[in-house]
Design a protein around this motif. Structure first.
Motif, mmCIF file in Angstrom:
data_model
loop_
_atom_site.group_PDB
_atom_site.id
_atom_site.type_symbol
_atom_site.label_atom_id
_atom_site.label_comp_id
_atom_site.label_asym_id
_atom_site.label_seq_id
_atom_site.Cartn_x
_atom_site.Cartn_y
_atom_site.Cartn_z
ATOM 1 N N GLN A 4 -16.225 -27.877 24.884
ATOM 2 C CA GLN A 4 -17.158 -27.393 23.869
ATOM 3 C C GLN A 4 -18.570 -27.846 24.222
ATOM 4 O O GLN A 4 -18.796 -29.007 24.530
ATOM 5 N N ALA A 5 -19.487 -26.892 24.198
ATOM 6 C CA ALA A 5 -20.875 -27.213 24.539
ATOM 7 C C ALA A 5 -21.477 -28.122 23.477
ATOM 8 O O ALA A 5 -21.223 -27.967 22.291
ATOM 9 N N SER A 6 -22.279 -29.069 23.926
ATOM 10 C CA SER A 6 -22.904 -29.992 22.984
ATOM 11 C C SER A 6 -24.158 -29.397 22.363
ATOM 12 O O SER A 6 -24.615 -29.850 21.325
ATOM 13 N N ILE A 7 -24.712 -28.375 22.992
ATOM 14 C CA ILE A 7 -25.901 -27.722 22.467
ATOM 15 C C ILE A 7 -25.551 -26.281 22.123
ATOM 16 O O ILE A 7 -25.032 -25.543 22.949
ATOM 17 N N VAL A 8 -25.827 -25.896 20.887
ATOM 18 C CA VAL A 8 -25.535 -24.546 20.425
ATOM 19 C C VAL A 8 -26.847 -23.903 20.005
ATOM 20 O O VAL A 8 -27.621 -24.494 19.259
ATOM 21 N N ASN A 82 -23.261 -30.625 12.223
ATOM 22 C CA ASN A 82 -22.636 -29.351 12.564
ATOM 23 C C ASN A 82 -21.887 -28.756 11.377
ATOM 24 O O ASN A 82 -21.936 -27.551 11.138
ATOM 25 N N VAL A 83 -21.201 -29.603 10.625
ATOM 26 C CA VAL A 83 -20.484 -29.131 9.436
ATOM 27 C C VAL A 83 -21.477 -28.575 8.415
ATOM 28 O O VAL A 83 -21.259 -27.515 7.830
ATOM 29 N N ALA A 84 -22.588 -29.282 8.219
ATOM 30 C CA ALA A 84 -23.597 -28.845 7.250
ATOM 31 C C ALA A 84 -24.228 -27.519 7.668
ATOM 32 O O ALA A 84 -24.462 -26.644 6.822
ATOM 33 N N ILE A 85 -24.499 -27.344 8.940
ATOM 34 C CA ILE A 85 -25.075 -26.082 9.419
ATOM 35 C C ILE A 85 -24.104 -24.932 9.178
ATOM 36 O O ILE A 85 -24.501 -23.862 8.704
#
Length: 107
Positions: A4-8, A82-85
């Motif tokens: 999984q990429a660390s930057i999205v 990430n969850v909040a986004i």
């Protein structure tokens, strides 16, 4: 095994759509991330408190596999930001604005 990429890359137009302002959206997301992080930390601390030892003697302290597994589980969880986004993008975050009153801004 997929890495999984660390930057999205995020579409800022989609994130700013609910509020009409990127900065307001980021502020809402950060407040929600803080709430999630606090809840997860409290949950982890309560689970680890079961293993707390009142003995400070090094000979009596031993490696507890259950405690290590609990810690590893929480380390593998998605980050609060990430969850909040994702919650904000899906419209699951409820927010309200402080409206202007006659005498000025409500703080």
């Amino acid at each position: 095994m997929a890495i999984q990429a660390s930057i999205v890359t995020r579409d800022m137009d989609k994130l700013s759509a609910p509020t009409g302002n990127v900065y307001e959206s980021v502020a809402i997301i950060s407040k929600r991330a803080r709430q999630i992080a606090v809840n997860v930390k409290e949950e982890l601390n309560s689970k680890l408190a079961e293993f707390a030892s009142t003995v400070d003697n090094l000979e009596e302290i031993f490696e507890n596999r259950e405690q290590i597994e609990i810690s590893k589980f929480y380390e593998r969880m998605p980050k609060a930001t990430n969850v909040a986004i994702e919650e904000f993008a899906e419209g699951k975050v409820l927010f309200r604005r402080r409206e202007e009153e006659e005498g000025g801004l409500q703080l």
